[in-house]
Design a protein around this motif. Structure first.
Motif, PDB file in Angstrom:
ATOM      1  N   MET A 191       0.613  -1.319   0.099  1.00 26.77           N
ATOM      2  CA  MET A 191       0.100  -0.106  -0.165  1.00 26.77           C
ATOM      3  C   MET A 191       0.822   1.316  -0.013  1.00 26.77           C
ATOM      4  SD  MET A 191      -2.945  -1.018   2.889  1.00 26.77           S
ATOM      5  CE  MET A 191      -4.038  -2.325   2.794  1.00 26.77           C
ATOM      6  N   ARG A 192       0.183   2.210  -0.533  1.00 28.34           N
ATOM      7  CA  ARG A 192       0.915   3.527  -0.562  1.00 28.34           C
ATOM      8  C   ARG A 192       0.073   4.368   0.437  1.00 28.34           C
ATOM      9  NH1 ARG A 192       4.554   4.864  -4.051  1.00 28.34           N
ATOM     10  NH2 ARG A 192       4.255   7.053  -3.896  1.00 28.34           N
ATOM     11  N   LEU A 193       0.517   4.836   1.424  1.00 23.96           N
ATOM     12  CA  LEU A 193      -0.065   5.615   2.655  1.00 23.96           C
ATOM     13  C   LEU A 193       0.510   7.081   2.821  1.00 23.96           C
ATOM     14  CD1 LEU A 193      -0.464   2.920   5.116  1.00 23.96           C
ATOM     15  CD2 LEU A 193      -2.436   3.511   3.332  1.00 23.96           C
ATOM     16  N   ALA A 194      -0.455   8.089   2.828  1.00 23.63           N
ATOM     17  CA  ALA A 194      -0.181   9.527   3.176  1.00 23.63           C
ATOM     18  C   ALA A 194      -0.348   9.616   4.643  1.00 23.63           C
ATOM     19  CB  ALA A 194      -0.876  10.274   2.344  1.00 23.63           C
ATOM     20  N   PHE A 195       0.525  10.270   5.329  1.00 21.60           N
ATOM     21  CA  PHE A 195       0.420  10.549   6.835  1.00 21.60           C
ATOM     22  C   PHE A 195       0.462  12.100   6.919  1.00 21.60           C
ATOM     23  CE2 PHE A 195       1.452   6.101   6.996  1.00 21.60           C
ATOM     24  CZ  PHE A 195       0.897   5.737   8.262  1.00 21.60           C
ATOM     25  N   LEU A 196      -0.539  12.506   7.616  1.00 22.00           N
ATOM     26  CA  LEU A 196      -0.579  14.192   7.653  1.00 22.00           C
ATOM     27  C   LEU A 196      -0.537  14.543   9.152  1.00 22.00           C
ATOM     28  CD1 LEU A 196      -1.789  13.374   4.942  1.00 22.00           C
ATOM     29  CD2 LEU A 196      -3.899  15.143   5.328  1.00 22.00           C
ATOM     30  N   LEU A 197       0.289  15.627   9.295  1.00 27.19           N
ATOM     31  CA  LEU A 197       0.654  16.065  10.457  1.00 27.19           C
ATOM     32  C   LEU A 197       1.025  17.502  10.494  1.00 27.19           C
ATOM     33  CD1 LEU A 197       1.029  15.417  13.621  1.00 27.19           C
ATOM     34  CD2 LEU A 197       3.581  15.058  13.010  1.00 27.19           C
ATOM     35  N   TYR A 198       0.439  18.585  11.038  1.00 25.81           N
ATOM     36  CA  TYR A 198       0.945  19.903  11.037  1.00 25.81           C
ATOM     37  C   TYR A 198       2.074  20.216  11.309  1.00 25.81           C
ATOM     38  CZ  TYR A 198      -4.307  20.697  10.433  1.00 25.81           C
ATOM     39  OH  TYR A 198      -5.640  20.945   9.933  1.00 25.81           O
ATOM     40  N   LYS A 199       2.512  19.738  12.537  1.00 24.57           N
ATOM     41  CA  LYS A 199       4.042  19.904  13.133  1.00 24.57           C
ATOM     42  C   LYS A 199       4.484  18.920  13.836  1.00 24.57           C
ATOM     43  CE  LYS A 199       6.213  23.268  16.282  1.00 24.57           C
ATOM     44  NZ  LYS A 199       6.213  24.486  16.996  1.00 24.57           N
ATOM     45  N   TYR A 200       5.933  18.527  13.420  1.00 27.69           N
ATOM     46  CA  TYR A 200       6.538  17.500  14.122  1.00 27.69           C
ATOM     47  C   TYR A 200       7.805  17.995  14.857  1.00 27.69           C
ATOM     48  CZ  TYR A 200       9.472  13.475  14.789  1.00 27.69           C
ATOM     49  OH  TYR A 200      10.168  12.256  15.509  1.00 27.69           O
ATOM     50  N   PHE A 201       7.679  17.667  16.141  1.00 27.52           N
ATOM     51  CA  PHE A 201       9.031  17.919  16.748  1.00 27.52           C
ATOM     52  C   PHE A 201       9.309  16.567  17.600  1.00 27.52           C
ATOM     53  CE2 PHE A 201       5.494  19.561  19.332  1.00 27.52           C
ATOM     54  CZ  PHE A 201       6.002  19.281  20.528  1.00 27.52           C
ATOM     55  N   PRO A 202      10.519  16.241  17.948  1.00 29.53           N
ATOM     56  CA  PRO A 202      10.761  14.940  18.769  1.00 29.53           C
ATOM     57  C   PRO A 202      10.501  14.823  20.116  1.00 29.53           C
ATOM     58  CG  PRO A 202      12.827  16.319  18.517  1.00 29.53           C
ATOM     59  CD  PRO A 202      11.766  17.231  17.921  1.00 29.53           C
ATOM     60  N   TYR A 203       9.909  16.006  20.945  1.00 33.30           N
ATOM     61  CA  TYR A 203       9.555  15.772  22.164  1.00 33.30           C
ATOM     62  C   TYR A 203       8.112  15.450  22.461  1.00 33.30           C
ATOM     63  CZ  TYR A 203      14.474  17.171  21.851  1.00 33.30           C
ATOM     64  OH  TYR A 203      15.754  17.200  21.751  1.00 33.30           O
ATOM     65  N   GLY A 204       7.125  15.648  21.402  1.00 32.94           N
ATOM     66  CA  GLY A 204       5.765  15.557  21.736  1.00 32.94           C
ATOM     67  C   GLY A 204       5.281  14.411  21.870  1.00 32.94           C
ATOM     68  N   GLY A 205       4.550  13.835  22.849  1.00 33.52           N
ATOM     69  CA  GLY A 205       3.855  12.718  22.994  1.00 33.52           C
ATOM     70  C   GLY A 205       3.293  11.861  21.618  1.00 33.52           C
ATOM     71  N   MET A 206       2.473  13.032  21.038  1.00 33.62           N
ATOM     72  CA  MET A 206       1.743  12.648  19.744  1.00 33.62           C
ATOM     73  C   MET A 206       2.563  12.576  18.539  1.00 33.62           C
ATOM     74  SD  MET A 206       0.413  14.404  16.536  1.00 33.62           S
ATOM     75  CE  MET A 206      -0.365  15.896  17.010  1.00 33.62           C
ATOM     76  N   GLN A 207       3.603  13.329  18.775  1.00 30.87           N
ATOM     77  CA  GLN A 207       4.702  13.209  17.390  1.00 30.87           C
ATOM     78  C   GLN A 207       5.390  11.911  17.603  1.00 30.87           C
ATOM     79  OE1 GLN A 207       3.796  16.042  19.298  1.00 30.87           O
ATOM     80  NE2 GLN A 207       3.228  17.525  17.732  1.00 30.87           N
ATOM     81  N   ARG A 208       5.737  11.571  18.770  1.00 32.22           N
ATOM     82  CA  ARG A 208       6.699  10.347  19.058  1.00 32.22           C
ATOM     83  C   ARG A 208       5.626   9.308  18.484  1.00 32.22           C
ATOM     84  NH1 ARG A 208       8.151   9.100  24.366  1.00 32.22           N
ATOM     85  NH2 ARG A 208       6.839  10.720  25.341  1.00 32.22           N
ATOM     86  N   ASP A 209       4.320   9.093  18.823  1.00 31.10           N
ATOM     87  CA  ASP A 209       3.351   8.116  18.311  1.00 31.10           C
ATOM     88  C   ASP A 209       3.404   8.145  16.797  1.00 31.10           C
ATOM     89  OD1 ASP A 209       2.771   6.747  20.668  1.00 31.10           O
ATOM     90  OD2 ASP A 209       1.216   8.345  21.136  1.00 31.10           O
ATOM     91  N   PHE A 210       3.378   9.250  16.185  1.00 28.42           N
ATOM     92  CA  PHE A 210       3.411   9.564  14.772  1.00 28.42           C
ATOM     93  C   PHE A 210       4.535   8.676  14.256  1.00 28.42           C
ATOM     94  CE2 PHE A 210       4.968  11.558  11.079  1.00 28.42           C
ATOM     95  CZ  PHE A 210       3.577  11.791  10.265  1.00 28.42           C
ATOM     96  N   ARG A 211       5.756   9.047  14.666  1.00 27.03           N
ATOM     97  CA  ARG A 211       6.937   8.356  14.200  1.00 27.03           C
ATOM     98  C   ARG A 211       6.956   6.938  14.418  1.00 27.03           C
ATOM     99  NH1 ARG A 211      11.698  10.958  13.510  1.00 27.03           N
ATOM    100  NH2 ARG A 211      13.608   9.614  12.875  1.00 27.03           N
ATOM    101  N   ARG A 212       6.443   6.375  15.429  1.00 25.94           N
ATOM    102  CA  ARG A 212       6.512   5.126  15.755  1.00 25.94           C
ATOM    103  C   ARG A 212       5.414   4.265  14.937  1.00 25.94           C
ATOM    104  NH1 ARG A 212       6.432   3.213  21.839  1.00 25.94           N
ATOM    105  NH2 ARG A 212       6.868   1.166  20.786  1.00 25.94           N
ATOM    106  N   PHE A 213       4.204   5.035  14.580  1.00 25.37           N
ATOM    107  CA  PHE A 213       3.257   4.486  13.825  1.00 25.37           C
ATOM    108  C   PHE A 213       3.722   4.338  12.314  1.00 25.37           C
ATOM    109  CE2 PHE A 213      -0.266   5.353  16.539  1.00 25.37           C
ATOM    110  CZ  PHE A 213      -1.030   4.098  16.339  1.00 25.37           C
TER     111      PHE A 213
END
Length: 381
Positions: free
Chosen positions: A1-23
């Protein structure tokens, strides 16, 4: 599959952003191609992922968000993917990861009528409705029973579209056989004496996470037990000025240390004596469970989505709503008792062994696969 992941802002110390990376990493490990759309990115990029910076700006966040979505939709029309996964609420998502709390609930209960007449309210309410409303087909990955109840109350969201995920604690947060040695190393690096009590605050978003409440509790300790050696160590990426002023006003500026964003949170959790997280609003609060598996007692508010794990594990104190500063002050004073902290550590570590606190990202990746596969099947009918 080709999947698009959308996120306004990424920085390495946010909980949601760390989940984004791991997903993204988990989906990649399953053999899928991941394209990432973002406005701002701080820190290392995700290897093998396709990164597309969206070149938009605006005077307000909601105008910027609208321009972001329009740009992404145009790009996807020219370069289609099989599915779209969002980490911010917006129209057109196939899957949404619900890291944020219910916006409409806060707007109705914490804001006045004048606020609800503005363009900001209309934008965020419309974007939330596009995910949770009855006309939506977006599959929703949830992390908080409390927030799920709010979404269902306001939007009557179909139960079939709502999928509750287990937590996703990284195993490097768990206390191992070398925990005592690692504790000594990190405390030495901070200049902490063995007898000093280290209160740890972790979170980017100091207002929302309740840093002012933690500073006031620290000031209360100095007043109630002037001979107690204690420090508050603050880890997170946010503006510090107003909190430094508060600490100075309360006479504890010498006891509050701002470390900024850190990559060694696992070590700090082992080096601390108590995690204090008196949040005003927290859909989940991954740091609560990171502390639990590290054997660190926790003080948190009951608004945190993961607070029920702390209560069930008897791994600290959960402060009831409405919040009272006196309750936090009392909890921090109680945490100075070494016997109490030892009991919290023991019961917390036992709970961590018996409870699934680790499989969020593998479970969520499987749900993403299933949702997109089902969409493709419908499209072929």
């Amino acid at each position: 599959m080709r999947l698009a992941f959308l996120l306004y802002k990424y920085f390495p110390y946010g909980g949601m952003q760390r989940d984004f990376r791991r997903f993204v990493e988990e989906v990649q490990a399953r053999g899928h191609h991941c394209r990432i759309y973002y406005i701002d990115w701080q820190g290392d990029k995700i290897p093998a992922a396709e990164h597309r910076k969206v070149p938009v700006s605006a005077a307000s966040n909601h105008r910027r968000n609208e321009r972001f979505l329009a740009w992404v939709n145009n790009d996807l029309a020219a370069n289609p993917v099989d599915g779209v996964v969002g980490f911010n609420k917006m129209p057109g998502l196939d899957v949404y990861y619900a890291a944020d709390s219910c916006y409409l609930d806060k707007a109705m209960n914490e804001r006045g009528r004048l606020y609800r007449r503005g363009g900001r309210f209309r934008h965020f309410a419309d974007y939330e409705n596009a995910v949770f409303g009855s006309a939506s087909s977006t599959e929703i990955l949830l992390i908080s029973d409390t927030e799920k109840a709010k979404f269902k109350h306001h939007y009557h969201t179909s139960e079939a579209r709502m999928h509750m995920l287990p937590p996703g604690i990284s195993r490097d947060r768990c206390a191992g056989a070398d925990a005592a040695d690692r504790r000594k190393v990190i405390r030495d690096s901070l200049g902490m004496a063995r007898s000093e009590h280290l209160l740890l605050f972790v979170g980017s978003g100091f207002i929302k996470k309740g840093l002012d409440r933690a500073i006031r509790a620290l000031a209360n300790v100095r007043e109630a037990q002037p001979h107690q050696t204690i420090r508050l160590v603050v880890v997170g990426q946010d503006r510090e000025r107003r909190f430094r002023r508060l600490a100075k006003k309360l006479g504890v500026h010498d006891l509050v240390h701002f470390l900024g964003g850190r990559d060694d949170v696992a070590e700090l959790l082992l080096g601390a004596d108590t995690l204090v997280h008196p949040a005003l609003d927290e859909a989940a609060g991954i740091v609560l469970l990171e502390a639990l598996v590290a054997g660190l007692p926790v003080i948190c508010t009951d608004v945190c989505g993961y607070a029920h794990h702390i209560a069930a594990a008897k791994a600290g104190m959960v402060l009831r709503s409405p919040f009272l500063q006196e309750d936090l002050n009392t909890a921090v004073l109680r945490s100075l008792d070494g016997v109490y902290r030892s009991q919290c550590r023991e019961t917390g570590l036992t709970y961590a062994q018996l409870t699934d606190l680790y499989s969020m990202h593998s479970t969520g990746a499987a749900l993403i696969e299933a949702a997109i596969a089902h969409k493709q099947e419908r499209g072929n009918d």
